[in-house]
Scaffold this motif. Structure first.
Motif, PDB file in Angstrom:
ATOM      1  N   THR A   1       0.805  -1.223   0.000  1.00 43.28           N
ATOM      2  CA  THR A   1       0.000   0.000   0.000  1.00 43.28           C
ATOM      3  C   THR A   1       0.839   1.273   0.000  1.00 43.28           C
ATOM      4  O   THR A   1       0.281   2.364  -0.123  1.00 43.28           O
ATOM      5  CB  THR A   1      -0.967   0.010   1.207  1.00 43.28           C
ATOM      6  OG1 THR A   1      -0.207  -0.110   2.413  1.00 43.28           O
ATOM      7  CG2 THR A   1      -1.972  -1.118   1.110  1.00 43.28           C
ATOM      8  N   GLY A   2       2.146   1.147   0.089  1.00 45.21           N
ATOM      9  CA  GLY A   2       3.032   2.304   0.013  1.00 45.21           C
ATOM     10  C   GLY A   2       3.692   2.472  -1.343  1.00 45.21           C
ATOM     11  O   GLY A   2       4.572   3.299  -1.503  1.00 45.21           O
ATOM     12  N   GLU A   3       3.257   1.690  -2.331  1.00 42.41           N
ATOM     13  CA  GLU A   3       3.856   1.780  -3.664  1.00 42.41           C
ATOM     14  C   GLU A   3       2.838   2.305  -4.670  1.00 42.41           C
ATOM     15  O   GLU A   3       1.701   1.846  -4.715  1.00 42.41           O
ATOM     16  CB  GLU A   3       4.353   0.408  -4.125  1.00 42.41           C
ATOM     17  CG  GLU A   3       4.989   0.451  -5.502  1.00 42.41           C
ATOM     18  CD  GLU A   3       5.517  -0.893  -5.939  1.00 42.41           C
ATOM     19  OE1 GLU A   3       6.707  -1.152  -5.716  1.00 42.41           O
ATOM     20  OE2 GLU A   3       4.726  -1.691  -6.479  1.00 42.41           O
ATOM     21  N   ILE A   4       3.280   3.272  -5.460  1.00 44.41           N
ATOM     22  CA  ILE A   4       2.462   3.851  -6.526  1.00 44.41           C
ATOM     23  C   ILE A   4       3.284   3.802  -7.806  1.00 44.41           C
ATOM     24  O   ILE A   4       4.466   4.125  -7.806  1.00 44.41           O
ATOM     25  CB  ILE A   4       2.094   5.314  -6.206  1.00 44.41           C
ATOM     26  CG1 ILE A   4       1.293   5.386  -4.892  1.00 44.41           C
ATOM     27  CG2 ILE A   4       1.316   5.939  -7.360  1.00 44.41           C
ATOM     28  CD1 ILE A   4       1.118   6.788  -4.371  1.00 44.41           C
ATOM     29  N   ILE A   5       2.641   3.400  -8.894  1.00 44.89           N
ATOM     30  CA  ILE A   5       3.279   3.405 -10.204  1.00 44.89           C
ATOM     31  C   ILE A   5       2.623   4.495 -11.036  1.00 44.89           C
ATOM     32  O   ILE A   5       1.395   4.526 -11.175  1.00 44.89           O
ATOM     33  CB  ILE A   5       3.125   2.042 -10.924  1.00 44.89           C
ATOM     34  CG1 ILE A   5       3.679   0.892 -10.079  1.00 44.89           C
ATOM     35  CG2 ILE A   5       3.765   2.093 -12.319  1.00 44.89           C
ATOM     36  CD1 ILE A   5       5.160   0.923  -9.853  1.00 44.89           C
TER      37      ILE A   5
END
Length: 103
Positions: free
Chosen positions: A48-52
């Protein structure tokens, strides 16, 4: 078409805020430049702390023609308004070679 792909790490509790500020500041700013085709935001259901961020550009030349000083100013405004730390942990580009797929 050229794809600019950015993988960003954010505190999980601030993910939605990051996405909102990115749209308000970065996407709005990039949309003013020639060659900007659009942007997609992907979230990792397992982290939930990763964004692409997937930014589509018509040509690499149009993408790279944006003056660094303007990018720096946008980044400074973004970081000031964000209010928490984020980190781009991967930055890469891809070139489209197939425009459509027919089965």
């Amino acid at each position: 078409m050229i794809i600019e792909l950015l993988r960003v790490k954010v505190p999980p509790e601030h993910r939605e805020q990051y996405i909102q500020k990115d749209a308000e500041i970065w996407t709005a700013a990039l949309a003013r430049y020639p060659g900007f085709l659009g942007k997609e935001v992907w979230i990792n259901p397992n982290d939930t702390g990763e964004i692409i961020l997937v930014v589509q550009w018509a040509t690499r030349e149009e993408w790279k023609a944006i003056p660094q000083a303007e990018l720096d100013a946008i980044d400074q405004k973004f970081n000031q308004e964000l209010g928490f730390e984020s980190e781009i942990v991967e930055s890469c580009e891809y070139r489209s070679v197939v425009r459509s797929w027919n089965s």
